[in-house]
Structures are given as C-alpha cells and as structure tokens.
Design a protein around this motif. Structure first.
Motif, short mmCIF file in Angstrom:
data_model
loop_
_atom_site.label_atom_id
_atom_site.label_comp_id
_atom_site.label_asym_id
_atom_site.label_seq_id
_atom_site.Cartn_x
_atom_site.Cartn_y
_atom_site.Cartn_z
N LEU A 57 0.83 -1.20 0.00
CA LEU A 57 0.00 0.00 0.00
C LEU A 57 0.87 1.25 0.00
CD1 LEU A 57 -2.62 1.61 0.29
CD2 LEU A 57 -2.56 1.12 2.75
N PHE A 58 1.93 1.23 0.80
CA PHE A 58 2.83 2.38 0.88
C PHE A 58 3.43 2.69 -0.50
CE2 PHE A 58 7.13 4.03 2.42
CZ PHE A 58 6.66 5.32 2.59
N GLU A 59 3.83 1.66 -1.22
CA GLU A 59 4.38 1.87 -2.55
C GLU A 59 3.35 2.50 -3.48
OE1 GLU A 59 7.58 1.56 -3.44
OE2 GLU A 59 7.85 1.17 -1.29
N ARG A 60 2.09 2.08 -3.35
CA ARG A 60 1.03 2.68 -4.18
C ARG A 60 0.83 4.15 -3.82
NH1 ARG A 60 -2.90 -0.88 -6.23
NH2 ARG A 60 -4.04 1.00 -6.81
N LEU A 61 0.89 4.45 -2.53
CA LEU A 61 0.68 5.84 -2.08
C LEU A 61 1.77 6.77 -2.60
CD1 LEU A 61 -0.41 5.20 1.61
CD2 LEU A 61 -1.87 5.72 -0.35
N LYS A 62 2.97 6.23 -2.75
CA LYS A 62 4.08 7.07 -3.22
C LYS A 62 3.92 7.47 -4.68
CE LYS A 62 7.52 4.51 -1.64
NZ LYS A 62 8.91 4.09 -1.29
N GLU A 63 2.95 6.88 -5.39
CA GLU A 63 2.69 7.28 -6.77
C GLU A 63 1.93 8.61 -6.84
OE1 GLU A 63 0.62 4.02 -8.52
OE2 GLU A 63 2.28 2.60 -8.25
N TYR A 64 1.33 9.02 -5.71
CA TYR A 64 0.63 10.30 -5.67
C TYR A 64 1.64 11.44 -5.54
CZ TYR A 64 -3.79 7.82 -4.96
OH TYR A 64 -4.88 7.01 -5.11
N ALA A 65 1.20 12.65 -5.90
CA ALA A 65 2.09 13.81 -5.85
C ALA A 65 2.56 14.10 -4.43
CB ALA A 65 1.38 15.03 -6.43
N TYR A 66 1.72 13.79 -3.46
CA TYR A 66 2.10 14.03 -2.05
C TYR A 66 1.67 12.83 -1.21
CZ TYR A 66 2.40 16.03 2.60
OH TYR A 66 2.74 16.24 3.91
N THR A 67 2.55 12.42 -0.30
CA THR A 67 2.22 11.31 0.60
C THR A 67 2.34 11.78 2.05
OG1 THR A 67 3.19 9.74 -0.97
CG2 THR A 67 2.79 8.93 1.26
N PRO A 68 1.27 11.71 2.83
CA PRO A 68 1.36 12.09 4.24
C PRO A 68 2.32 11.14 4.99
CG PRO A 68 -0.93 11.88 3.52
CD PRO A 68 -0.08 11.29 2.44
N PRO A 69 2.79 11.55 6.17
CA PRO A 69 3.67 10.66 6.95
C PRO A 69 2.98 9.33 7.25
CG PRO A 69 3.70 12.89 7.85
CD PRO A 69 2.62 12.86 6.82
N VAL A 70 3.78 8.26 7.16
CA VAL A 70 3.26 6.90 7.36
C VAL A 70 3.97 6.24 8.54
CG1 VAL A 70 3.12 4.57 6.38
CG2 VAL A 70 2.60 6.58 4.95
N ILE A 71 3.18 5.68 9.46
CA ILE A 71 3.71 4.88 10.57
C ILE A 71 3.25 3.44 10.36
CG2 ILE A 71 3.65 4.47 13.07
CD1 ILE A 71 3.10 7.46 13.43
N PHE A 72 4.19 2.51 10.41
CA PHE A 72 3.83 1.10 10.26
C PHE A 72 3.67 0.43 11.62
CE2 PHE A 72 5.61 1.58 5.96
CZ PHE A 72 4.62 0.94 5.24
N LEU A 73 2.67 -0.43 11.72
CA LEU A 73 2.50 -1.29 12.89
C LEU A 73 3.04 -2.66 12.52
CD1 LEU A 73 -1.19 -0.40 13.86
CD2 LEU A 73 0.93 0.68 14.66
N THR A 74 3.93 -3.19 13.33
CA THR A 74 4.57 -4.45 12.99
C THR A 74 4.37 -5.48 14.09
OG1 THR A 74 6.70 -3.99 14.04
CG2 THR A 74 6.38 -3.14 11.81
N GLY A 75 4.29 -6.73 13.67
CA GLY A 75 4.25 -7.82 14.62
C GLY A 75 5.61 -8.51 14.67
N HIS A 76 5.68 -9.59 15.41
CA HIS A 76 6.93 -10.33 15.52
C HIS A 76 7.37 -10.83 14.14
CE1 HIS A 76 10.05 -12.79 17.26
NE2 HIS A 76 9.58 -13.85 16.61
N GLY A 77 8.59 -10.55 13.79
CA GLY A 77 9.13 -11.02 12.50
C GLY A 77 8.93 -10.06 11.36
N ASP A 78 8.18 -8.97 11.62
CA ASP A 78 7.94 -8.00 10.54
C ASP A 78 8.92 -6.83 10.56
OD1 ASP A 78 5.77 -9.47 9.70
OD2 ASP A 78 4.36 -8.35 10.95
N VAL A 79 9.77 -6.78 11.58
CA VAL A 79 10.63 -5.61 11.73
C VAL A 79 11.52 -5.38 10.49
CG1 VAL A 79 12.54 -4.62 13.06
CG2 VAL A 79 10.58 -5.66 14.23
N PRO A 80 12.14 -6.43 9.91
CA PRO A 80 12.96 -6.17 8.71
C PRO A 80 12.16 -5.49 7.60
CG PRO A 80 13.42 -8.35 9.56
CD PRO A 80 12.24 -7.84 10.33
N MET A 81 10.89 -5.85 7.45
CA MET A 81 10.05 -5.22 6.42
C MET A 81 9.83 -3.75 6.78
SD MET A 81 7.22 -8.25 5.96
CE MET A 81 6.23 -7.30 4.83
#
Length: 210
Positions: A68-92
């Motif tokens: 989703l983040f990659e799709r949002l970056k196609e817009y002219a402006y992207t608001p700040p994004v905070i990701f919520l991660t679970g165990h094992g998702d930190v590298p992503m």
C-alpha cells in the motif's frame, strides 16, 4: 490541498479490536480518525488531502501495508506513514523506513508511544505540505511557459542581457523583450531577481525549470 495542524488520521489494519482501540484512543485526544479494514478499502476512498498521518499494519490479507505504501508514493504528495509491525515483521518495516516511511511501532505498544509518534507526524505533515503546496504552485506557473519562453527564462536566470539572449537564440531583441515580459507575468513576478528568488524558495533549480 488544505493544510491542517490537527489533520485526520487514517488507520488501516485488519485486526478489528486493534483498529477500534486506536480509533477510540485518538478520538479521546481530539483527533479526527477514519479506520479501514483493508488496504483495498482505504485506496478506494483515498486522496492525499484527506489525511495528515497514516497508520498502516505491515501484514494484512490481500495488499500488505508495504505494498500500500508503494502505491501511495505514486501520488504527488504522501502524508507521513507509521507502520504497525508484529513479531518477525521488523525487517520489512526497516525497509519501509529506508523507502520514506516516518516510523514503525512494534506490537504491543503503549498508548503514549503511538500518540507521541502520530502527533509528531501531524506537525511534520503541516510543514511538508506547506512546502509541497508552494512548490506545486510554482510548477503550475512554469507549466504555462512555452518552450521558447523556457529557453529565454533559463538565459535570464544566468544573468544574460536581452541583447546577449537575442544573439544566443538568433532572434531579435524586441522578441526577447516580449518573451521576458510574458515570463515575468506568467510567473507572477516583476523582476528577474524575484523570479530567481521564487524558484529558489520553491527548491526548483534552473535545470528543472528548462
């Protein structure tokens, strides 16, 4: 695009309990919140001016938070994004940070931690959005220039005089004067110095302005 110090927050998470808890948390801090159960439902209702901070779960059925983040970056402006991660998702999440995300939070997290992060993002959004708006307004003016006017403007910005520009482009000095007047009018400035300052403040260099 309207700037807002207390802009709307979007929460995109397939976990009903967490999504509802976050929406309640931010509503108690006087923030406007809209929650979505999937990336797809969020995109169906998305426009950059509608939100000032996005909270995205990394791992969701269907489109992931990082996709989703990659799709949002196609817009002219992207608001700040905070990701919520679970165990094992930190590298992503770390990879997303390198790609321009504002931050990430590992579950479980404290209320104060997520609120502080989001409020910092709302302040950052106000600054970034104002800068983007200023630059976008100048880009719109630049788009009204003809190719010849852009050539003349580039030479004006290098400090060339009308006669020198006429020689450079093999046109008459009268034609250069007409182009110069039209350029200043279209860019909403009165002098070449104001034009240079306008482009500098919008962080548009003369190469971009060609």
């Amino acid at each position: 695009m309207k700037a807002n110090n207390f802009g709307r927050i979007a929460i995109v998470d397939d976990d009903d309990a967490l999504r509802d808890a976050l929406a309640w948390l931010f509503s108690t801090r006087d923030h406007e919140v809209q929650a979505f159960a999937s990336a797809e439902s969020f995109l169906a209702d998305y426009a950059p001016e509608r939100f000032s901070c996005l909270i995205l779960d990394v791992r969701m059925p269907g489109m992931s938070g990082t996709e989703l983040f990659e799709r949002l970056k196609e817009y002219a402006y992207t608001p700040p994004v905070i990701f919520l991660t679970g165990h094992g998702d930190v590298p992503m999440a770390v990879a997303a940070l390198k790609g321009g995300a504002a931050d990430f939070v590992e579950k479980p997290f404290s209320d104060n931690e997520i609120v502080d992060l989001v409020e910092n993002c709302l302040q950052a959004d106000t600054l970034r959005r104002n800068q983007w708006q200023a630059r976008h307004a100048v880009e719109i003016r630049l788009s009204t220039l003809t190719p010849r006017e852009r050539e003349v403007m580039k030479l004006i910005l290098t400090g060339r005089l009308n006669k020198q520009i006429a020689d450079d482009l093999s046109i008459s000095m009268k034609t250069v004067e007409v182009h110069r007047a039209r350029i200043l009018e279209k860019m909403h400035v009165k002098t070449a110095m104001e034009l240079a300052a306008l482009l500098r403040d919008a962080q548009i260099n003369t190469q971009e302005a060609e």
